[in-house]
Design a protein around this motif. Structure first.
Motif, mmCIF file in Angstrom:
data_model
loop_
_atom_site.group_PDB
_atom_site.id
_atom_site.type_symbol
_atom_site.label_atom_id
_atom_site.label_comp_id
_atom_site.label_asym_id
_atom_site.label_seq_id
_atom_site.Cartn_x
_atom_site.Cartn_y
_atom_site.Cartn_z
ATOM 1 N N THR A 73 48.358 34.049 157.081
ATOM 2 C CA THR A 73 48.228 33.546 158.439
ATOM 3 C C THR A 73 48.637 32.078 158.474
ATOM 4 O O THR A 73 48.672 31.409 157.457
ATOM 5 C CB THR A 73 46.770 33.706 158.905
ATOM 6 O OG1 THR A 73 46.347 35.031 158.639
ATOM 7 C CG2 THR A 73 46.622 33.483 160.385
ATOM 8 N N TYR A 74 48.918 31.598 159.664
ATOM 9 C CA TYR A 74 49.353 30.216 159.853
ATOM 10 C C TYR A 74 48.186 29.244 159.666
ATOM 11 O O TYR A 74 47.111 29.424 160.229
ATOM 12 C CB TYR A 74 49.950 30.043 161.244
ATOM 13 C CG TYR A 74 50.500 28.674 161.504
ATOM 14 C CD1 TYR A 74 51.703 28.284 160.938
ATOM 15 C CD2 TYR A 74 49.822 27.774 162.303
ATOM 16 C CE1 TYR A 74 52.221 27.029 161.162
ATOM 17 C CE2 TYR A 74 50.335 26.509 162.544
ATOM 18 C CZ TYR A 74 51.534 26.148 161.962
ATOM 19 O OH TYR A 74 52.042 24.900 162.195
ATOM 20 N N ASP A 75 48.420 28.218 158.868
ATOM 21 C CA ASP A 75 47.448 27.148 158.669
ATOM 22 C C ASP A 75 47.936 25.935 159.460
ATOM 23 O O ASP A 75 48.953 25.331 159.108
ATOM 24 C CB ASP A 75 47.340 26.802 157.185
ATOM 25 C CG ASP A 75 46.241 25.806 156.883
ATOM 26 O OD1 ASP A 75 45.805 25.097 157.805
ATOM 27 O OD2 ASP A 75 45.808 25.754 155.716
ATOM 28 N N PRO A 76 47.248 25.562 160.550
ATOM 29 C CA PRO A 76 47.736 24.466 161.383
ATOM 30 C C PRO A 76 47.682 23.097 160.711
ATOM 31 O O PRO A 76 48.435 22.200 161.086
ATOM 32 C CB PRO A 76 46.816 24.506 162.602
ATOM 33 C CG PRO A 76 45.607 25.220 162.150
ATOM 34 C CD PRO A 76 46.040 26.167 161.086
ATOM 35 N N ILE A 77 46.846 22.919 159.714
ATOM 36 C CA ILE A 77 46.759 21.631 159.033
ATOM 37 C C ILE A 77 47.915 21.485 158.039
ATOM 38 O O ILE A 77 48.564 20.441 157.964
ATOM 39 C CB ILE A 77 45.400 21.469 158.333
ATOM 40 C CG1 ILE A 77 44.288 21.533 159.384
ATOM 41 C CG2 ILE A 77 45.326 20.173 157.547
ATOM 42 C CD1 ILE A 77 42.905 21.631 158.838
ATOM 43 N N ALA A 78 48.204 22.560 157.285
ATOM 44 C CA ALA A 78 49.321 22.539 156.342
ATOM 45 C C ALA A 78 50.657 22.799 157.052
ATOM 46 O O ALA A 78 51.709 22.579 156.469
ATOM 47 C CB ALA A 78 49.109 23.591 155.260
ATOM 48 N N ARG A 79 50.603 23.283 158.275
ATOM 49 C CA ARG A 79 51.764 23.612 159.108
ATOM 50 C C ARG A 79 52.705 24.610 158.442
ATOM 51 O O ARG A 79 53.923 24.452 158.449
ATOM 52 C CB ARG A 79 52.515 22.345 159.507
ATOM 53 C CG ARG A 79 51.664 21.461 160.395
ATOM 54 C CD ARG A 79 52.435 20.396 161.063
ATOM 55 N NE ARG A 79 53.090 19.508 160.105
ATOM 56 C CZ ARG A 79 53.837 18.481 160.442
ATOM 57 N NH1 ARG A 79 54.030 18.205 161.699
ATOM 58 N NH2 ARG A 79 54.377 17.724 159.529
ATOM 59 N N ARG A 80 52.121 25.640 157.843
ATOM 60 C CA ARG A 80 52.898 26.737 157.257
ATOM 61 C C ARG A 80 51.994 27.953 157.084
ATOM 62 O O ARG A 80 50.782 27.857 157.228
ATOM 63 C CB ARG A 80 53.512 26.331 155.919
ATOM 64 C CG ARG A 80 52.509 25.939 154.874
ATOM 65 C CD ARG A 80 53.202 25.346 153.650
ATOM 66 N NE ARG A 80 52.224 24.855 152.718
ATOM 67 C CZ ARG A 80 51.863 25.506 151.603
ATOM 68 N NH1 ARG A 80 52.421 26.651 151.286
ATOM 69 N NH2 ARG A 80 50.953 25.003 150.810
ATOM 70 N N HIS A 81 52.593 29.092 156.773
ATOM 71 C CA HIS A 81 51.829 30.305 156.535
ATOM 72 C C HIS A 81 51.339 30.317 155.093
ATOM 73 O O HIS A 81 52.118 30.078 154.162
ATOM 74 C CB HIS A 81 52.692 31.547 156.798
ATOM 75 C CG HIS A 81 52.858 31.835 158.245
ATOM 76 N ND1 HIS A 81 53.775 31.185 159.034
ATOM 77 C CD2 HIS A 81 52.209 32.703 159.056
ATOM 78 C CE1 HIS A 81 53.692 31.648 160.267
ATOM 79 N NE2 HIS A 81 52.749 32.566 160.306
ATOM 80 N N VAL A 82 50.060 30.579 154.914
ATOM 81 C CA VAL A 82 49.449 30.654 153.592
ATOM 82 C C VAL A 82 48.496 31.843 153.562
ATOM 83 O O VAL A 82 48.172 32.424 154.610
ATOM 84 C CB VAL A 82 48.667 29.357 153.226
ATOM 85 C CG1 VAL A 82 49.596 28.169 153.120
ATOM 86 C CG2 VAL A 82 47.573 29.098 154.218
ATOM 87 N N ASP A 83 48.043 32.216 152.363
ATOM 88 C CA ASP A 83 47.063 33.286 152.236
ATOM 89 C C ASP A 83 45.682 32.761 152.614
ATOM 90 O O ASP A 83 45.292 31.663 152.223
ATOM 91 C CB ASP A 83 47.010 33.812 150.805
ATOM 92 C CG ASP A 83 48.209 34.672 150.468
ATOM 93 O OD1 ASP A 83 48.847 35.177 151.399
ATOM 94 O OD2 ASP A 83 48.490 34.853 149.268
ATOM 95 N N THR A 118 43.885 29.152 151.340
ATOM 96 C CA THR A 118 44.064 28.884 149.912
ATOM 97 C C THR A 118 44.843 27.600 149.688
ATOM 98 O O THR A 118 45.016 27.181 148.553
ATOM 99 C CB THR A 118 44.801 30.048 149.230
ATOM 100 O OG1 THR A 118 46.063 30.239 149.880
ATOM 101 C CG2 THR A 118 43.985 31.318 149.286
ATOM 102 N N ALA A 119 45.306 26.957 150.778
ATOM 103 C CA ALA A 119 46.043 25.695 150.649
ATOM 104 C C ALA A 119 45.100 24.523 150.403
ATOM 105 O O ALA A 119 45.553 23.414 150.140
ATOM 106 C CB ALA A 119 46.874 25.447 151.907
ATOM 107 N N GLY A 120 43.795 24.741 150.524
ATOM 108 C CA GLY A 120 42.832 23.681 150.262
ATOM 109 C C GLY A 120 42.622 22.744 151.431
ATOM 110 O O GLY A 120 42.078 21.652 151.260
ATOM 111 N N THR A 121 43.004 23.161 152.638
ATOM 112 C CA THR A 121 42.853 22.308 153.802
ATOM 113 C C THR A 121 41.497 22.467 154.464
ATOM 114 O O THR A 121 41.127 21.647 155.301
ATOM 115 C CB THR A 121 43.943 22.618 154.839
ATOM 116 O OG1 THR A 121 43.839 23.991 155.213
ATOM 117 C CG2 THR A 121 45.312 22.339 154.298
#
Length: 54
Positions: free
Chosen positions: A39-49, A15-18
């Motif tokens: 879960t962890y988003d490796p592009i945003a480097r944080r946990h997002v939905d 949902t971070a749009g990455t």
């Protein structure tokens, strides 16, 4: 041997749009609604939905 459709393969999109996705299976009988995992988003480097897309 055919796979049953009780556990289809689903794609979870960030949902971070990455554009990051995870692929998993879910039990359609236990979880008929759209799945949401934090879960962890490796592009945003944080946990997002991550939400299920169809």
């Amino acid at each position: 041997m055919a796979r049953t459709e009780a556990r289809p393969v689903i794609k979870l999109r960030s949902t971070a749009g990455t554009g990051c996705t995870y692929v998993t299976r879910k039990n359609r009988r236990n979880d008929p609604d759209r799945m949401v995992l934090r879960t962890y988003d490796p592009i945003a480097r944080r946990h997002v939905d991550f939400r299920e897309e169809r």
